[in-house]
Design an enzyme around this catalytic site. Structure first.
Site, PDB file in Angstrom:
ATOM      1  N   GLY A 388       0.810  -1.210   0.000  1.00  0.00           N
ATOM      2  CA  GLY A 388       0.000   0.000   0.000  1.00  0.00           C
ATOM      3  C   GLY A 388       0.842   1.258   0.000  1.00  0.00           C
ATOM      4  O   GLY A 388       1.981   1.281  -0.483  1.00  0.00           O
ATOM      5  N   SER A 389       0.322   2.320   0.590  1.00  0.00           N
ATOM      6  CA  SER A 389       0.895   3.659   0.446  1.00  0.00           C
ATOM      7  C   SER A 389       2.226   3.877   1.147  1.00  0.00           C
ATOM      8  O   SER A 389       2.836   4.939   0.999  1.00  0.00           O
ATOM      9  CB  SER A 389      -0.110   4.695   0.964  1.00  0.00           C
ATOM     10  OG  SER A 389      -1.308   4.638   0.222  1.00  0.00           O
TER      11      SER A 389
END
Length: 693
Positions: A388-389
């Site tokens: 993810g981020s």
């Protein structure tokens, strides 16, 4: 003239005397050889047979393993052991005699020994005890058509079940002993019994060694773990003597002086540092009679146990990290057991970003059926997940260095609608954001613009196709790899995964890649990545080994340093320092400024933290139905201006947003709190100690 003639007549006479003397000497020598060969030959040959000299190599205890504060993590626990070292040419009947005599002094009636006896073992025993009767069951006509092995097998098969059932308990104990004796290789000690050998058994065997050729009462050892399960899955294990050296590496070990029944590291750090931990075998020269009776022993090479390892791991901190990860995993699952029925693991890695020293590596697994936890720290190196981020720092730096964005450049955060691709957006519409805001607020759209531009599209229009250069995916991967994402970290461990590399270089996948939702990475890779950012772009090799120490006779102290592990810089990322500084500032804002995605947990902390949050969409299948889940991740470091600790956390397959517990935030917050609390306590203890002195 007459004098010269006289000298000439004297010379041959003297030569004749010399020749006669030589003849006599040779005659005496030949007679002596005849006496030795004919009259005394048998006596001398018997003396030669009586003094066979063989050398046996005796295994020594392995080196110990300590943590960075010199607490023993892996020790050696001594125990009594009965061993057998067969002489050359020993026969089955000889082993049976040894087994029968040894059975008088030790017990082999436990289920492990008795249940391990096969019908073949019983048949071979019955044959040795009833050889004439057994041989008579095979006629001369039958023997003529069979080779020796076939004859033997046929005879064994003709021993009846009733005859085997008549074997007594004492017979079975003898069989169990002989089974262990049969495993022995010539001149190589084989353990006959080392589990539950009583002091009485040890003493009885030691007292009667003279009637037990090849048997010895000695001390063996087992690995002992004072911290029990803590860090155990990364320490690894060793083989038992029954297993010996690993079959798939047999030639490797044999060419390096191992015996087949030597114990070796089979996994983890025990395997990786086998050459250091193994030690130097003691070599003993035995002088034996023809029938194997030992008449003299001499140590020709002193044994030395293996060298000791001092790890970078802080076991006090490691225990606390394990506790944190386990408690937060349990809390998350119990809060919404149905929604979190696919959540099983939580992983964390803590590292010194400047040196690469690993301070703690934790993995906790929850079995939903048994409702029990297990230590699975190895998954931090073995299991790869979509992060993810958390990787958006690498994406922004790739954008700077590829020239598709400039520091401070802004884009409007609104859903991206590419023809033929599902709509992609941030967790909410963020409006106009620059690069630093994009990190603080975790803008997906900003990263999409970087990806589109690297692919060649500078004029995105909603609902339209975009230009895309397929090579751009690999270009972005190349930037990521400079931080350790998608490549081996170089850790001192037998195995580490590098993650999944997507095989479809198309526009939609590149956009997903830019926000950490395409390729997968291990927790160790993520830790190295954030450590590289914290360390101003210097990627250092993570390592478990701090130093190697020579062994000393004392059991309670460390020996002198044999070798240190120095910091190894694998590479310096090829990026402007000012750009790295800007990403570092973005990470600081994530943790410390209002609106930052981790500020709720880290704002106001006096240890000045920085980092990045991450949420990746994931899925599992249950009864053929796809169910959406999420991976929650967090990376960070502290202090921001002079980092001494960096970490990565991931919890895969959590429930969706509405049901989730902030497991990644809670683990990260508690790890940093604990680290600095321990540090403060130790500093106070050190100060008080110095004041007393």
């Amino acid at each position: 003239m007459n004098k010269m003639k006289k000298k000439e007549t004297q010379l041959p006479f003297r030569l004749n005397i010399l020749f006669f003397i030589v003849f006599l000497l040779f005659s005496i020598l030949i007679m002596q050889l005849g006496v030795v060969q004919i009259l005394n030959g048998a006596d001398f040959q018997e003396e030669i047979d009586r003094t066979i000299k063989d050398t046996t190599k005796i295994p020594v205890p392995r080196g110990k393993i300590y943590d960075r504060n010199h607490q023993v993590v892996v020790d050696n626990k001594p125990k009594y052991s009965i061993t057998y070292t067969p002489a050359k040419g020993i026969q089955a009947a000889d082993k049976l005699e040894v087994a029968e005599n040894l059975a008088k002094y030790i017990s082999m009636d436990s289920e492990d020994y008795i249940n391990g006896i096969t019908d073949r073992n019983k048949q071979e025993y019955w044959y040795l005890k009833n050889k004439e009767e057994a041989d008579s069951r095979l006629s001369e006509e039958e023997s003529a058509d069979l080779d020796n092995a076939q004859q033997y097998n046929t005879i064994l098969n003709r021993i009846t079940n009733e005859e085997l059932l008549d074997l007594s308990k004492q017979d079975l104990e003898v069989i169990a002993i002989k089974k262990e004796l049969d495993k022995a290789y010539s001149l190589t000690p084989q353990i006959v019994k080392n589990e539950d050998v009583t002091s009485e058994e040890y003493a009885r065997v030691a007292e009667h060694l003279g009637e037990l050729p090849g048997i010895n009462a000695t001390t063996d050892w087992d690995r002992d773990y004072p911290f029990e399960d803590t860090f155990s899955s990364l320490l690894g294990s060793i083989t038992s003597q029954e297993q010996g050296i690993l079959a798939d590496k047999e030639q490797y070990y044999l060419t390096r002086g191992y015996s087949r029944n030597d114990r070796v590291g089979r996994s983890g750090l025990e395997e990786y540092y086998e050459d250091i931990l193994r030690g130097r075998k003691e070599q003993i020269q035995y002088t034996t009679t023809k029938n194997g009776r030992v008449v003299d022993t001499k140590t020709i090479v002193e044994g030395e146990r293996g060298k000791d390892l001092v790890l970078t791991i802080d076991m006090e901190f490691q225990k606390e990290v394990d506790k944190i990860v386990r408690e937060e995993l349990e809390t998350t699952i119990k809060k919404h057991p149905y929604q979190h029925r696919f959540l099983q693991d939580a992983l964390a890695v803590v590292i010194n970003p400047k040196t690469g020293e690993l301070l703690a590596v934790s993995g906790q697994h929850y079995d939903h059926k048994s409702e029990k936890f297990s230590n699975t720290a190895f998954k931090a190196l073995y299991d790869a997940h979509r992060p993810g981020s958390t990787i958006k720092g690498a994406t922004v730096l790739a954008g700077y260095e590829s020239g598709v964005i400039t520091p401070g450049q802004s884009f409007y955060d609104a859903p991206i609608n590419i023809y033929g691709t599902p709509v992609k957006k941030s967790w909410r519409n963020l409006g106009l954001v620059n690069d630093s805001d994009a990190l603080k607020l975790s803008s997906n759209v900003y990263m999409f613009y970087i990806a589109m531009r690297m692919g060649g599209e500078y004029n995105y229009q909603s609902g339209k196709k975009i230009a895309f250069n397929r090579d751009a995916v690999q270009e972005m991967r190349n930037y990521f790899q400079q931080f350790g994402l998608g490549v081996k970290t170089g850790i001192d461990y037998p195995y580490e995964a590098t993650g999944f590399v997507g095989t479809e270089p198309k526009a939609g996948n590149m956009l997903d890649f830019a926000i950490g939702q395409y390729d997968t990475f291990t927790t160790m890779q993520m830790a190295q990545y954030v450590a590289t950012i914290a360390n101003d772009g210097y990627r250092v090799r993570p390592h478990f080994l701090k130093e190697v120490r020579n062994p000393v006779p004392s059991e309670n102290e460390l020996g002198p340093v044999y070798r240190n592990t120095n910091t190894e810089v694998l590479n310096k990322v090829e990026m402007e320092q000012s750009n790295i500084d800007r990403v570092q500032e973005g990470f600081r804002r994530v943790f410390q400024e209002t609106g930052g995605t981790a500020a709720t947990y880290f704002k106001g902390k006096d240890y000045n933290p920085a980092g990045k949050t991450g949420t990746a969409e994931n899925e599992v299948f249950e009864d053929g139905v796809k169910i959406d889940t999420e991976n929650l991740s967090l990376v960070g470091y502290a202090p921001y201006d002079e980092p001494e600790i960096a970490f990565a956390v991931i919890a895969p397959h959590t429930g969706k947003v509405s049901q989730r517990h902030p497991i990644h935030h809670k683990i990260g917050e508690r790890i940093l709190d604990t680290y600095f609390d321990i540090k403060e306590d130790r500093d106070e203890e050190k100060f008080e100690k110095e004041a007393e002195e």
